[in-house]
Design a protein around this motif. Structure first.
Motif, PDB file in Angstrom:
ATOM      1  N   PRO A 118      32.225 -35.496  25.216  1.00 53.44           N
ATOM      2  CA  PRO A 118      32.262 -35.083  23.807  1.00 53.44           C
ATOM      3  C   PRO A 118      32.627 -33.610  23.620  1.00 53.44           C
ATOM      4  O   PRO A 118      33.314 -33.257  22.662  1.00 53.44           O
ATOM      5  CB  PRO A 118      30.831 -35.365  23.320  1.00 53.44           C
ATOM      6  CG  PRO A 118      30.326 -36.425  24.233  1.00 53.44           C
ATOM      7  CD  PRO A 118      30.920 -36.114  25.559  1.00 53.44           C
ATOM      8  N   VAL A 119      32.176 -32.771  24.557  1.00 55.36           N
ATOM      9  CA  VAL A 119      32.553 -31.354  24.464  1.00 55.36           C
ATOM     10  C   VAL A 119      34.063 -31.194  24.609  1.00 55.36           C
ATOM     11  O   VAL A 119      34.701 -30.423  23.889  1.00 55.36           O
ATOM     12  CB  VAL A 119      31.808 -30.536  25.535  1.00 55.36           C
ATOM     13  CG1 VAL A 119      32.290 -29.094  25.549  1.00 55.36           C
ATOM     14  CG2 VAL A 119      30.300 -30.582  25.286  1.00 55.36           C
ATOM     15  N   LEU A 120      34.638 -31.938  25.548  1.00 51.38           N
ATOM     16  CA  LEU A 120      36.089 -31.871  25.729  1.00 51.38           C
ATOM     17  C   LEU A 120      36.836 -32.370  24.489  1.00 51.38           C
ATOM     18  O   LEU A 120      37.893 -31.847  24.128  1.00 51.38           O
ATOM     19  CB  LEU A 120      36.498 -32.709  26.938  1.00 51.38           C
ATOM     20  CG  LEU A 120      35.946 -32.284  28.300  1.00 51.38           C
ATOM     21  CD1 LEU A 120      36.455 -33.218  29.381  1.00 51.38           C
ATOM     22  CD2 LEU A 120      36.308 -30.856  28.610  1.00 51.38           C
ATOM     23  N   ALA A 121      36.286 -33.387  23.842  1.00 53.28           N
ATOM     24  CA  ALA A 121      36.971 -33.974  22.694  1.00 53.28           C
ATOM     25  C   ALA A 121      37.079 -33.003  21.527  1.00 53.28           C
ATOM     26  O   ALA A 121      38.066 -33.017  20.781  1.00 53.28           O
ATOM     27  CB  ALA A 121      36.245 -35.245  22.251  1.00 53.28           C
ATOM     28  N   VAL A 122      36.066 -32.152  21.349  1.00 53.81           N
ATOM     29  CA  VAL A 122      36.066 -31.226  20.208  1.00 53.81           C
ATOM     30  C   VAL A 122      36.396 -29.804  20.616  1.00 53.81           C
ATOM     31  O   VAL A 122      36.375 -28.903  19.768  1.00 53.81           O
ATOM     32  CB  VAL A 122      34.685 -31.249  19.502  1.00 53.81           C
ATOM     33  CG1 VAL A 122      34.365 -32.650  19.002  1.00 53.81           C
ATOM     34  CG2 VAL A 122      33.583 -30.762  20.437  1.00 53.81           C
ATOM     35  N   ALA A 123      36.728 -29.586  21.879  1.00 51.00           N
ATOM     36  CA  ALA A 123      36.961 -28.215  22.352  1.00 51.00           C
ATOM     37  C   ALA A 123      38.142 -27.559  21.656  1.00 51.00           C
ATOM     38  O   ALA A 123      38.165 -26.340  21.465  1.00 51.00           O
ATOM     39  CB  ALA A 123      37.190 -28.226  23.867  1.00 51.00           C
ATOM     40  N   ALA A 124      39.150 -28.348  21.271  1.00 51.00           N
ATOM     41  CA  ALA A 124      40.342 -27.761  20.662  1.00 51.00           C
ATOM     42  C   ALA A 124      40.204 -27.540  19.160  1.00 51.00           C
ATOM     43  O   ALA A 124      41.090 -26.923  18.548  1.00 51.00           O
ATOM     44  CB  ALA A 124      41.550 -28.658  20.925  1.00 51.00           C
ATOM     45  N   LEU A 125      39.124 -28.014  18.551  1.00 48.30           N
ATOM     46  CA  LEU A 125      38.983 -27.888  17.105  1.00 48.30           C
ATOM     47  C   LEU A 125      39.044 -26.447  16.607  1.00 48.30           C
ATOM     48  O   LEU A 125      39.692 -26.168  15.589  1.00 48.30           O
ATOM     49  CB  LEU A 125      37.686 -28.559  16.647  1.00 48.30           C
ATOM     50  CG  LEU A 125      37.648 -30.090  16.724  1.00 48.30           C
ATOM     51  CD1 LEU A 125      36.312 -30.613  16.220  1.00 48.30           C
ATOM     52  CD2 LEU A 125      38.793 -30.695  15.918  1.00 48.30           C
ATOM     53  N   PRO A 126      38.382 -25.475  17.267  1.00 44.61           N
ATOM     54  CA  PRO A 126      38.480 -24.092  16.763  1.00 44.61           C
ATOM     55  C   PRO A 126      39.894 -23.538  16.777  1.00 44.61           C
ATOM     56  O   PRO A 126      40.185 -22.585  16.043  1.00 44.61           O
ATOM     57  CB  PRO A 126      37.572 -23.315  17.734  1.00 44.61           C
ATOM     58  CG  PRO A 126      36.633 -24.321  18.291  1.00 44.61           C
ATOM     59  CD  PRO A 126      37.434 -25.576  18.399  1.00 44.61           C
ATOM     60  N   LEU A 127      40.770 -24.115  17.586  1.00 45.42           N
ATOM     61  CA  LEU A 127      42.135 -23.602  17.673  1.00 45.42           C
ATOM     62  C   LEU A 127      43.060 -24.236  16.638  1.00 45.42           C
ATOM     63  O   LEU A 127      44.173 -23.748  16.421  1.00 45.42           O
ATOM     64  CB  LEU A 127      42.709 -23.873  19.073  1.00 45.42           C
ATOM     65  CG  LEU A 127      41.920 -23.293  20.250  1.00 45.42           C
ATOM     66  CD1 LEU A 127      42.549 -23.731  21.569  1.00 45.42           C
ATOM     67  CD2 LEU A 127      41.862 -21.771  20.166  1.00 45.42           C
ATOM     68  N   LEU A 154      48.618 -23.706  23.766  1.00 50.13           N
ATOM     69  CA  LEU A 154      47.248 -23.338  24.118  1.00 50.13           C
ATOM     70  C   LEU A 154      46.308 -24.529  23.974  1.00 50.13           C
ATOM     71  O   LEU A 154      45.431 -24.763  24.826  1.00 50.13           O
ATOM     72  CB  LEU A 154      46.784 -22.180  23.234  1.00 50.13           C
ATOM     73  CG  LEU A 154      45.352 -21.680  23.453  1.00 50.13           C
ATOM     74  CD1 LEU A 154      45.173 -21.191  24.899  1.00 50.13           C
ATOM     75  CD2 LEU A 154      45.018 -20.581  22.465  1.00 50.13           C
ATOM     76  N   ILE A 155      46.488 -25.295  22.911  1.00 54.91           N
ATOM     77  CA  ILE A 155      45.663 -26.495  22.724  1.00 54.91           C
ATOM     78  C   ILE A 155      45.912 -27.492  23.853  1.00 54.91           C
ATOM     79  O   ILE A 155      44.964 -28.090  24.402  1.00 54.91           O
ATOM     80  CB  ILE A 155      45.973 -27.129  21.348  1.00 54.91           C
ATOM     81  CG1 ILE A 155      45.493 -26.209  20.227  1.00 54.91           C
ATOM     82  CG2 ILE A 155      45.314 -28.498  21.225  1.00 54.91           C
ATOM     83  CD1 ILE A 155      45.838 -26.695  18.840  1.00 54.91           C
ATOM     84  N   ALA A 156      47.179 -27.660  24.232  1.00 57.75           N
ATOM     85  CA  ALA A 156      47.497 -28.577  25.331  1.00 57.75           C
ATOM     86  C   ALA A 156      46.881 -28.085  26.639  1.00 57.75           C
ATOM     87  O   ALA A 156      46.394 -28.883  27.454  1.00 57.75           O
ATOM     88  CB  ALA A 156      49.014 -28.705  25.476  1.00 57.75           C
ATOM     89  N   ALA A 157      46.899 -26.764  26.849  1.00 62.77           N
ATOM     90  CA  ALA A 157      46.304 -26.211  28.066  1.00 62.77           C
ATOM     91  C   ALA A 157      44.804 -26.469  28.115  1.00 62.77           C
ATOM     92  O   ALA A 157      44.242 -26.792  29.170  1.00 62.77           O
ATOM     93  CB  ALA A 157      46.594 -24.715  28.156  1.00 62.77           C
ATOM     94  N   VAL A 158      44.153 -26.330  26.966  1.00 64.69           N
ATOM     95  CA  VAL A 158      42.718 -26.604  26.902  1.00 64.69           C
ATOM     96  C   VAL A 158      42.436 -28.058  27.265  1.00 64.69           C
ATOM     97  O   VAL A 158      41.462 -28.373  27.974  1.00 64.69           O
ATOM     98  CB  VAL A 158      42.174 -26.267  25.501  1.00 64.69           C
ATOM     99  CG1 VAL A 158      40.757 -26.799  25.316  1.00 64.69           C
ATOM    100  CG2 VAL A 158      42.206 -24.766  25.263  1.00 64.69           C
ATOM    101  N   GLN A 159      43.326 -28.969  26.790  1.00 63.50           N
ATOM    102  CA  GLN A 159      43.144 -30.380  27.078  1.00 63.50           C
ATOM    103  C   GLN A 159      43.381 -30.725  28.550  1.00 63.50           C
ATOM    104  O   GLN A 159      43.009 -31.809  29.000  1.00 63.50           O
ATOM    105  CB  GLN A 159      44.107 -31.199  26.202  1.00 63.50           C
ATOM    106  CG  GLN A 159      43.790 -31.139  24.726  1.00 63.50           C
ATOM    107  CD  GLN A 159      42.481 -31.812  24.375  1.00 63.50           C
ATOM    108  OE1 GLN A 159      42.112 -32.824  24.947  1.00 63.50           O
ATOM    109  NE2 GLN A 159      41.754 -31.234  23.441  1.00 63.50           N
ATOM    110  N   VAL A 160      44.002 -29.804  29.287  1.00 56.63           N
ATOM    111  CA  VAL A 160      44.220 -30.023  30.719  1.00 56.63           C
ATOM    112  C   VAL A 160      43.153 -29.322  31.554  1.00 56.63           C
ATOM    113  O   VAL A 160      42.595 -29.887  32.507  1.00 56.63           O
ATOM    114  CB  VAL A 160      45.632 -29.538  31.136  1.00 56.63           C
ATOM    115  CG1 VAL A 160      45.778 -29.591  32.655  1.00 56.63           C
ATOM    116  CG2 VAL A 160      46.692 -30.388  30.461  1.00 56.63           C
TER     117      VAL A 160
END
Length: 631
Positions: free
Chosen positions: A181-190, A255-261
């Motif tokens: 769940p943390v990974l799923a919402v990690a990109a929200l602030p960006l 940057l969002i894609a990098a976070v998802q990786v």
């Protein structure tokens, strides 16, 4: 809904209160397709994340030397492979179907709105924006609708993985259940920053496109004044701004894609390290570690759907907002109650301005402001709702008529009346059949002349009579020379897009012929001869008068040649009908009319307003009319 069933018989009434509401409405209208896509997405995703179960069983079987369990693991992998193949194929099929059907629905809604508003649409919304909504914005809206079900399937898959791992191996499952769940919402602030940059890019791209369109449209004029280099430098600067904005936007999404990786990789490293420690301590089996590792690794695919839905919503939200703005435009104010029927052969009356066109007569309307004339022509055709609260209703110079106009405007909300029936309250088809408005810049669609004149008509006016009345002999000669089959038949000659191969006067006369063929109950012509020479204009005026004898015709013009052939002339000044009479009567008695028709200056108009009705300009105008009559 299958693609072969398109277009929709009825695309529905959209919720256009906002962009998100419009997207939600689209999703609800395709609930069946969304559920089908969701189910096939679950089959595929669960098949992918379930592969580690079969692999783990097979690995543990090798460790334990169990052939039966090895066969079981292989069977599970084979079964899941088939499920993945079928699920992927059907998911793609249903998702693309959702995309196409959503895009088709939006395009149908836009086409219906364009048909409802007619020429008024481009007066309320820029033509470039209408094109952008019906092309690029439709694609983005369809993308979001298509991605929504795949995202729902991915989210449900992640929930199933977390629950399954907690049950299967609680020690490692709890770590995964907390981390995913943390990974799923990690990109929200960006996302807000990325969305803002994407909006800036779209805005700059729209400006550059508009600049390019204006430059191409005015290229001939630019070449005449030597302005190509200036506009080229402006477009070059605008395109560089678009490039910089696109780079900034791409950086945010990168940057969002990098976070998802990166973050899933860190979770995977943590799970492997902790699982290896548990395996060394003998708390979990090797096969269980392999299963958990494989499940965590394959969750990266469903997590990618979170990034895609964020991008799809970011790009589709402004597109949906623009589409909703266009679709919220209305021809008329909302009405309630029973829908009335049009009264055949009735007078056309506008209570806001006080303009009255009696049935069966040729009425000319003179406005000093061409833009005001265009708006009034639209009102008379029922294409623009009036606002009686913001405009003063007037009369035609007579107290009773003015008072009737004011009372009618107050009671009817400013709706134009045809035979006493408000046009705004008529069904669209009935209003369009009753009143036809020809714009001052009519559009000729590409095709043959025969196709151009093949319009819904009463049948009372033949094509030959309409072409003769509109003085199209020279146009027919030119088209005969360009006839495609070489037989010299002008009716089979092709007309290029918007009639660009014809002169302005030829386009006007062909459009006039098309309107005459339609033979509506009321015909409203806005400057129908502004691009025609005076001799041809006089003959056109006589032809229209002859062919429309007994039919209601309204002509907006300041040409003495047209005005002198009208049964009555109405002068509209500052939004009100202030004088009515024949052309020559108004020339003698009304200085404001004389100033518009004779092109007098304010000083000349003032000098002729007293006891000098036969001013020089007036005499010249009357003499011109007399010359044309004798010709």
């Amino acid at each position: 809904m299958q693609i072969r069933h398109l277009p929709y018989a009825d695309p529905g009434e959209p919720d256009v209160r906002s962009g998100p509401r419009f997207l939600l409405w689209l999703g609800r209208r395709q609930l069946g397709g969304q559920l089908a896509s969701l189910c096939w997405g679950l089959v595929m995703n669960l098949g992918i994340v379930g592969l580690p179960v079969g692999v783990g069983i097979a690995v543990q079987a090798v460790v334990d030397g169990s052939g039966a369990r090895l066969a079981l693991g292989a069977g599970i992998v084979l079964l899941l492979g088939v499920a993945i193949a079928v699920g992927d194929m059907m998911l793609h099929r249903t998702a693309v179907t959702n995309w196409i059907t959503a895009a088709s629905r939006v395009q149908q809604l836009l086409a219906r709105k364009a048909a409802e508003l007619g020429a008024v649409l481009t007066r309320r919304v820029a033509a470039g924006e209408v094109v952008a909504v019906s092309t690029g914005d439709v694609e983005k809206i369809g993308w979001f609708v298509e991605a929504l079900s795949r995202f729902a399937a991915a989210a449900a898959t992640l929930v199933a993985v977390c629950v399954g791992l907690v049950v299967y191996q609680p020690a490692l499952g709890v770590v995964v259940a907390i981390g995913v769940p943390v990974l799923a919402v990690a990109a929200l602030p960006l996302l807000p920053r990325a969305t803002r940059r994407a909006d800036v890019q779209r805005e700059k791209a729209g400006r550059a496109t508009e600049l390019a369109s204006d430059t191409v449209a005015g290229l001939r004029v630019l070449r005449g004044i030597g302005g190509e280099d200036l506009f080229l430098s402006r477009y070059r600067a605008a395109s560089q701004e678009v490039r910089r904005a696109a780079v900034h936007s791409a950086r945010s999404w990168a940057l969002i894609a990098a976070v998802q990786v990166v973050l899933p990789g860190l979770l995977l490293i943590g799970v492997v390290a902790y699982g290896a420690k548990l395996a060394l301590d003998g708390r979990i089996a090797v096969g269980e570690l392999v299963t958990v590792y494989g499940a965590v690794m394959l969750t990266q695919y469903p997590l990618r759907q979170f990034e895609e839905i964020a991008m799809a919503y970011s790009f589709s939200r402004p597109s949906a907002k623009r589409a909703a703005r266009v679709l919220s435009l209305s021809r008329t104010a909302p009405v309630s109650g029973d829908v009335p029927e049009a009264a055949a052969g009735g007078d056309l009356y506008d209570p806001v301005t006080g303009v009255l066109a009696p049935a069966g007569l040729l009425t000319a309307v003179v406005c000093g402001d061409p833009d005001a004339a265009g708006r009034l022509a639209d009102r008379l055709g029922g294409h623009a709702a009036g606002d009686a609260a913001s405009e003063d209703a007037g009369g035609e110079g007579a107290g009773d008529a003015g008072e009737a106009g004011r009372q009618s405007a107050a009671g009817r909300g400013g709706s134009v009346l045809l035979g006493g029936v408000p046009l705004d309250e008529l069904p669209l088809d009935a209003a369009r059949a009753a009143v036809l408005v020809q714009d001052k810049d009519p559009v000729l669609l590409s095709g043959t002349l025969e196709e151009l004149l093949d319009v819904p008509a009463s049948g009372a006016v033949s094509t030959e009579d309409a072409l003769t009345a509109a003085q199209c002999a020279d146009v027919l000669d030119a088209l005969a020379q360009a006839s495609a089959d070489g037989d010299g038949d002008p009716m089979r000659a092709r007309i290029t897009e918007r009639g660009r191969s014809l002169s302005g006067g030829q386009r006007q006369r062909l459009a006039l012929a098309r309107s005459l063929v339609a033979d509506p109950e009321v015909l409203v012509l806005d400057e129908p001869t502004s691009a025609v020479d005076s001799h041809t204009e006089a003959r056109v005026a006589e032809g229209v008068r002859r062919l429309r004898d007994g039919r209601t015709t309204v002509v907006f013009s300041s040409s003495p040649l047209l005005l002198d052939r009208a049964d009555r002339v109405v002068l509209v000044h500052e939004g009100l009908a202030v004088a009515v009479g024949s052309h020559r009567e108004l020339l003698r008695k009304e200085p404001r009319y004389r100033a518009v028709v004779s092109r007098e200056t304010e000083t000349e108009a003032g000098a002729g307003a007293g006891d000098a009705p036969h001013s020089t300009a007036t005499a010249e105008t009357t003499e011109l009319v007399d010359i044309e009559e004798s010709a």
